[in-house]
Design a protein around this motif. Structure first.
Motif, mmCIF file in Angstrom:
data_model
loop_
_atom_site.group_PDB
_atom_site.id
_atom_site.type_symbol
_atom_site.label_atom_id
_atom_site.label_comp_id
_atom_site.label_asym_id
_atom_site.label_seq_id
_atom_site.Cartn_x
_atom_site.Cartn_y
_atom_site.Cartn_z
ATOM 1 N N ILE A 43 -19.050 -43.813 3.416
ATOM 2 C CA ILE A 43 -19.686 -45.002 2.862
ATOM 3 C C ILE A 43 -20.761 -44.544 1.894
ATOM 4 C CG2 ILE A 43 -21.087 -47.027 3.363
ATOM 5 C CD1 ILE A 43 -19.685 -47.119 6.111
ATOM 6 N N HIS A 44 -20.742 -45.107 0.693
ATOM 7 C CA HIS A 44 -21.733 -44.787 -0.331
ATOM 8 C C HIS A 44 -22.536 -46.047 -0.624
ATOM 9 C CE1 HIS A 44 -19.818 -40.932 -1.492
ATOM 10 N NE2 HIS A 44 -18.746 -41.550 -1.031
ATOM 11 N N TRP A 45 -23.802 -46.043 -0.299
ATOM 12 C CA TRP A 45 -24.676 -47.175 -0.590
ATOM 13 C C TRP A 45 -25.186 -47.032 -2.014
ATOM 14 C CZ3 TRP A 45 -24.708 -51.166 2.561
ATOM 15 C CH2 TRP A 45 -24.361 -50.965 3.897
ATOM 16 N N LEU A 68 -23.191 -50.070 -11.783
ATOM 17 C CA LEU A 68 -23.617 -48.946 -10.974
ATOM 18 C C LEU A 68 -22.470 -48.359 -10.154
ATOM 19 C CD1 LEU A 68 -26.967 -50.460 -9.657
ATOM 20 C CD2 LEU A 68 -26.670 -48.815 -11.507
ATOM 21 N N ILE A 69 -21.466 -49.163 -9.883
ATOM 22 C CA ILE A 69 -20.422 -48.698 -8.972
ATOM 23 C C ILE A 69 -19.395 -47.785 -9.654
ATOM 24 C CG2 ILE A 69 -18.859 -50.680 -9.215
ATOM 25 C CD1 ILE A 69 -18.468 -50.433 -6.132
ATOM 26 N N ALA A 73 -16.188 -42.857 -9.882
ATOM 27 C CA ALA A 73 -15.625 -41.806 -10.730
ATOM 28 C C ALA A 73 -15.912 -40.413 -10.174
ATOM 29 C CB ALA A 73 -16.166 -41.933 -12.148
ATOM 30 N N GLU A 74 -16.996 -40.262 -9.433
ATOM 31 C CA GLU A 74 -17.370 -38.964 -8.867
ATOM 32 C C GLU A 74 -16.683 -38.662 -7.531
ATOM 33 O OE1 GLU A 74 -21.588 -38.833 -8.535
ATOM 34 O OE2 GLU A 74 -21.903 -38.963 -10.697
ATOM 35 N N VAL A 130 -11.398 -54.397 -3.591
ATOM 36 C CA VAL A 130 -12.587 -54.542 -4.431
ATOM 37 C C VAL A 130 -12.946 -56.012 -4.480
ATOM 38 C CG1 VAL A 130 -13.517 -54.225 -6.750
ATOM 39 C CG2 VAL A 130 -11.811 -52.612 -5.866
ATOM 40 N N ALA A 131 -14.199 -56.339 -4.217
ATOM 41 C CA ALA A 131 -14.662 -57.723 -4.312
ATOM 42 C C ALA A 131 -16.068 -57.719 -4.884
ATOM 43 C CB ALA A 131 -14.646 -58.394 -2.947
#
Length: 74
Positions: free
Chosen positions: A3-5, A18-19, A24-25, A37-38
């Motif tokens: 999980i990436h906040w 920002l997402i 991409a990384e 995706v939402a």
């Protein structure tokens, strides 16, 4: 799973993308995957295109833009 906040740090909702740089990384494991995706409509569309470009099967992506930046109510 990881999980990436991603924090807006006070920026207006939907004002900055920002997402996409974060996604991409991320390195995806080999094989097929499913993406959900939402969020803001343009962001969802951009993220879908990015995932397809990275090899995701378009049929395995559910991208829902449920609000539009600049529209009343955001």
């Amino acid at each position: 799973m990881a999980i990436h906040w991603i924090h807006r740090d006070g920026r207006e909702a939907g004002a900055d993308n920002l997402i996409l740089p974060t996604v991409a990384e991320i390195g995806f494991p080999p094989g097929e995957g499913f993406a959900f995706v939402a969020g803001e409509a343009q962001m969802a569309k951009m993220l879908r295109h990015h995932l397809v470009a990275r090899g995701f099967n378009n049929d395995y992506i559910r991208a829902a833009g449920y609000w539009l930046r600049g529209e009343a109510g955001d």
